[in-house]
Design a protein around this motif. Sequence first.
Motif, PDB file in Angstrom:
ATOM      1  N   LYS A  59      30.152 -76.651  -7.893  1.00 28.42           N
ATOM      2  CA  LYS A  59      30.033 -75.257  -8.303  1.00 28.42           C
ATOM      3  C   LYS A  59      30.340 -75.027  -9.766  1.00 28.42           C
ATOM      4  CE  LYS A  59      30.961 -71.917  -5.538  1.00 28.42           C
ATOM      5  NZ  LYS A  59      31.699 -70.922  -4.749  1.00 28.42           N
ATOM      6  N   LYS A  60      30.950 -75.969 -10.429  1.00 29.86           N
ATOM      7  CA  LYS A  60      31.286 -75.765 -11.827  1.00 29.86           C
ATOM      8  C   LYS A  60      30.067 -75.897 -12.729  1.00 29.86           C
ATOM      9  CE  LYS A  60      36.150 -77.069 -11.534  1.00 29.86           C
ATOM     10  NZ  LYS A  60      37.218 -77.972 -12.026  1.00 29.86           N
ATOM     11  N   GLN A  61      29.009 -76.510 -12.211  1.00 26.22           N
ATOM     12  CA  GLN A  61      27.779 -76.627 -12.982  1.00 26.22           C
ATOM     13  C   GLN A  61      26.885 -75.438 -12.662  1.00 26.22           C
ATOM     14  OE1 GLN A  61      25.863 -80.380 -12.315  1.00 26.22           O
ATOM     15  NE2 GLN A  61      27.200 -81.467 -13.725  1.00 26.22           N
ATOM     16  N   VAL A  62      26.439 -74.746 -13.680  1.00 27.56           N
ATOM     17  CA  VAL A  62      25.586 -73.583 -13.488  1.00 27.56           C
ATOM     18  C   VAL A  62      24.154 -73.961 -13.833  1.00 27.56           C
ATOM     19  CG1 VAL A  62      25.148 -71.216 -14.154  1.00 27.56           C
ATOM     20  CG2 VAL A  62      27.489 -72.058 -14.053  1.00 27.56           C
ATOM     21  N   SER A  63      23.335 -74.106 -12.819  1.00 27.52           N
ATOM     22  CA  SER A  63      21.927 -74.416 -13.010  1.00 27.52           C
ATOM     23  C   SER A  63      21.114 -73.340 -12.311  1.00 27.52           C
ATOM     24  CB  SER A  63      21.583 -75.783 -12.415  1.00 27.52           C
ATOM     25  OG  SER A  63      20.209 -76.042 -12.527  1.00 27.52           O
ATOM     26  N   THR A  64      20.395 -72.553 -13.062  1.00 32.77           N
ATOM     27  CA  THR A  64      19.721 -71.382 -12.493  1.00 32.77           C
ATOM     28  C   THR A  64      18.234 -71.595 -12.212  1.00 32.77           C
ATOM     29  OG1 THR A  64      19.186 -70.528 -14.687  1.00 32.77           O
ATOM     30  CG2 THR A  64      21.278 -69.840 -13.727  1.00 32.77           C
ATOM     31  N   LYS A  65      17.694 -72.749 -12.558  1.00 29.85           N
ATOM     32  CA  LYS A  65      16.241 -72.922 -12.531  1.00 29.85           C
ATOM     33  C   LYS A  65      15.613 -72.599 -11.179  1.00 29.85           C
ATOM     34  CE  LYS A  65      12.569 -76.220 -13.602  1.00 29.85           C
ATOM     35  NZ  LYS A  65      12.255 -77.584 -14.070  1.00 29.85           N
ATOM     36  N   ASN A  66      16.001 -73.324 -10.126  1.00 32.56           N
ATOM     37  CA  ASN A  66      15.390 -73.112  -8.813  1.00 32.56           C
ATOM     38  C   ASN A  66      15.809 -71.785  -8.197  1.00 32.56           C
ATOM     39  OD1 ASN A  66      14.064 -75.582  -8.936  1.00 32.56           O
ATOM     40  ND2 ASN A  66      15.752 -76.679  -7.965  1.00 32.56           N
ATOM     41  N   ALA A  67      17.084 -71.429  -8.362  1.00 31.36           N
ATOM     42  CA  ALA A  67      17.552 -70.152  -7.826  1.00 31.36           C
ATOM     43  C   ALA A  67      16.825 -68.997  -8.498  1.00 31.36           C
ATOM     44  CB  ALA A  67      19.054 -70.016  -8.030  1.00 31.36           C
ATOM     45  N   ALA A  68      16.561 -69.120  -9.790  1.00 37.14           N
ATOM     46  CA  ALA A  68      15.854 -68.060 -10.519  1.00 37.14           C
ATOM     47  C   ALA A  68      14.462 -67.853  -9.949  1.00 37.14           C
ATOM     48  CB  ALA A  68      15.772 -68.408 -12.005  1.00 37.14           C
ATOM     49  N   ALA A  69      13.815 -68.943  -9.553  1.00 35.32           N
ATOM     50  CA  ALA A  69      12.473 -68.831  -8.972  1.00 35.32           C
ATOM     51  C   ALA A  69      12.530 -68.078  -7.646  1.00 35.32           C
ATOM     52  CB  ALA A  69      11.878 -70.223  -8.769  1.00 35.32           C
ATOM     53  N   VAL A  70      13.557 -68.364  -6.841  1.00 35.72           N
ATOM     54  CA  VAL A  70      13.727 -67.683  -5.552  1.00 35.72           C
ATOM     55  C   VAL A  70      13.967 -66.193  -5.769  1.00 35.72           C
ATOM     56  CG1 VAL A  70      15.231 -67.473  -3.524  1.00 35.72           C
ATOM     57  CG2 VAL A  70      14.592 -69.739  -4.372  1.00 35.72           C
ATOM     58  N   VAL A  71      14.861 -65.875  -6.693  1.00 33.09           N
ATOM     59  CA  VAL A  71      15.211 -64.484  -6.963  1.00 33.09           C
ATOM     60  C   VAL A  71      14.019 -63.720  -7.547  1.00 33.09           C
ATOM     61  CG1 VAL A  71      16.675 -62.962  -8.348  1.00 33.09           C
ATOM     62  CG2 VAL A  71      17.661 -64.975  -7.222  1.00 33.09           C
ATOM     63  N   THR A  72      13.329 -64.335  -8.482  1.00 33.91           N
ATOM     64  CA  THR A  72      12.161 -63.696  -9.104  1.00 33.91           C
ATOM     65  C   THR A  72      11.108 -63.356  -8.052  1.00 33.91           C
ATOM     66  OG1 THR A  72      12.540 -64.844 -11.194  1.00 33.91           O
ATOM     67  CG2 THR A  72      10.333 -63.956 -10.810  1.00 33.91           C
ATOM     68  N   ALA A  73      10.844 -64.303  -7.149  1.00 33.94           N
ATOM     69  CA  ALA A  73       9.856 -64.069  -6.091  1.00 33.94           C
ATOM     70  C   ALA A  73      10.304 -62.952  -5.158  1.00 33.94           C
ATOM     71  CB  ALA A  73       9.627 -65.353  -5.304  1.00 33.94           C
ATOM     72  N   ARG A  74      11.597 -62.888  -4.900  1.00 35.24           N
ATOM     73  CA  ARG A  74      12.121 -61.871  -3.975  1.00 35.24           C
ATOM     74  C   ARG A  74      11.853 -60.466  -4.492  1.00 35.24           C
ATOM     75  NH1 ARG A  74      17.634 -63.420  -2.761  1.00 35.24           N
ATOM     76  NH2 ARG A  74      16.567 -64.661  -1.187  1.00 35.24           N
ATOM     77  N   PHE A  75      12.113 -60.228  -5.763  1.00 36.56           N
ATOM     78  CA  PHE A  75      12.025 -58.872  -6.294  1.00 36.56           C
ATOM     79  C   PHE A  75      10.665 -58.533  -6.913  1.00 36.56           C
ATOM     80  CE2 PHE A  75      16.611 -59.733  -6.301  1.00 36.56           C
ATOM     81  CZ  PHE A  75      17.057 -58.627  -5.609  1.00 36.56           C
ATOM     82  N   LYS A  76       9.779 -59.504  -6.987  1.00 39.17           N
ATOM     83  CA  LYS A  76       8.484 -59.281  -7.617  1.00 39.17           C
ATOM     84  C   LYS A  76       7.721 -58.148  -6.926  1.00 39.17           C
ATOM     85  CE  LYS A  76       4.271 -61.641  -9.117  1.00 39.17           C
ATOM     86  NZ  LYS A  76       3.527 -62.930  -9.119  1.00 39.17           N
ATOM     87  N   GLY A  77       7.269 -57.200  -7.728  1.00 39.82           N
ATOM     88  CA  GLY A  77       6.463 -56.102  -7.210  1.00 39.82           C
ATOM     89  C   GLY A  77       7.238 -54.942  -6.613  1.00 39.82           C
ATOM     90  N   VAL A  78       8.567 -55.050  -6.549  1.00 41.52           N
ATOM     91  CA  VAL A  78       9.392 -53.974  -5.992  1.00 41.52           C
ATOM     92  C   VAL A  78      10.052 -53.230  -7.147  1.00 41.52           C
ATOM     93  CG1 VAL A  78      11.302 -53.374  -4.472  1.00 41.52           C
ATOM     94  CG2 VAL A  78       9.812 -55.310  -3.902  1.00 41.52           C
ATOM     95  N   PRO A  79       9.864 -51.923  -7.242  1.00 42.97           N
ATOM     96  CA  PRO A  79      10.396 -51.171  -8.391  1.00 42.97           C
ATOM     97  C   PRO A  79      11.921 -51.133  -8.421  1.00 42.97           C
ATOM     98  CG  PRO A  79       9.580 -49.660  -6.721  1.00 42.97           C
ATOM     99  CD  PRO A  79       9.165 -51.039  -6.289  1.00 42.97           C
ATOM    100  N   GLN A  80      12.461 -51.200  -9.639  1.00 41.51           N
ATOM    101  CA  GLN A  80      13.892 -51.023  -9.854  1.00 41.51           C
ATOM    102  C   GLN A  80      14.083 -49.920 -10.889  1.00 41.51           C
ATOM    103  OE1 GLN A  80      16.525 -54.464 -10.382  1.00 41.51           O
ATOM    104  NE2 GLN A  80      14.834 -55.835  -9.820  1.00 41.51           N
TER     105      GLN A  80
END
Length: 265
Positions: A59-80
């Motif tokens: 957990k001390k290593q912060v790697s956002t690459k794959n998680a960012a793809a998951v999150v981006t896909a989740r919120f894509k097209g939904v207004p904020q």
Amino acid sequence: MSSRTEQKQQLKAERIERERVRALEVRRARRLRLLGIVLVAALAVVAIAIAVSGGGGGKKQVSTKNAAAVVTARFKGVPQHGLVVGNPKAPVTFVEFADLKCPVCQAYTLSVFPKLFDKYVRTGKVKMQLQLQHFVGDQNGDSEAAARMALAAAKQNKMWNFADLFYYNQQDETTTYVTNQFLRRIGAGVPGLNVNQALAARDGNDITQQLTQSSSEFNAGGFSGTPSFAIGKGNGTLTQFNPASFTDPSSYEQAIDKALGSSGS
């Protein structure tokens, strides 16, 4: 006569105080029972989060690459819009009071939230609002630092992406880790977020006012910990909702379906 009246008033005040303390103890005991139930699930969720975020080094290593793809896909097209995600005219509003360093909030976000989001928010039935608190890391300022950055992202309508990605990279709640470098790494995983602009805006008076307002709403709602939830029709009165579990979506779905039914949707 007056002394007898004063005695009655004193006894009444003492009775009210005992009832208030008893209610607090009941809520606290319930919260602890739920926390005990969620601990095992939370450990499993954390393991999943590490795998999703591509971290083989813990957990001390912060790697956002794959998680960012998951999150981006989740919120894509939904207004904020600011603190809110989803159709602004949705018939039901679902409010979450959360702390980004809270491990139980993480467990809810990684296990229950995706299902609720797909079933209700993406379909336009529910809009969700995130009211950030700062309890867990209050002693070292971590929770407030995280909340401020998320609220700065909200000014760019990217709050939910940032918060979701933060949970995927959440670390030990007893450690201090929400540094500028950490926030930059999380922010870099949010498409369209101007990280420098968010960092510059996080200490603004408007952010401070939002934190104060969120805290006031939390207290006014009678909540005792995070995550806590409230649900209501449209933009009307919200009612506190106490889920049976922080990792099982069924009680959330029942509450939302009930609100949708009463709203005529």
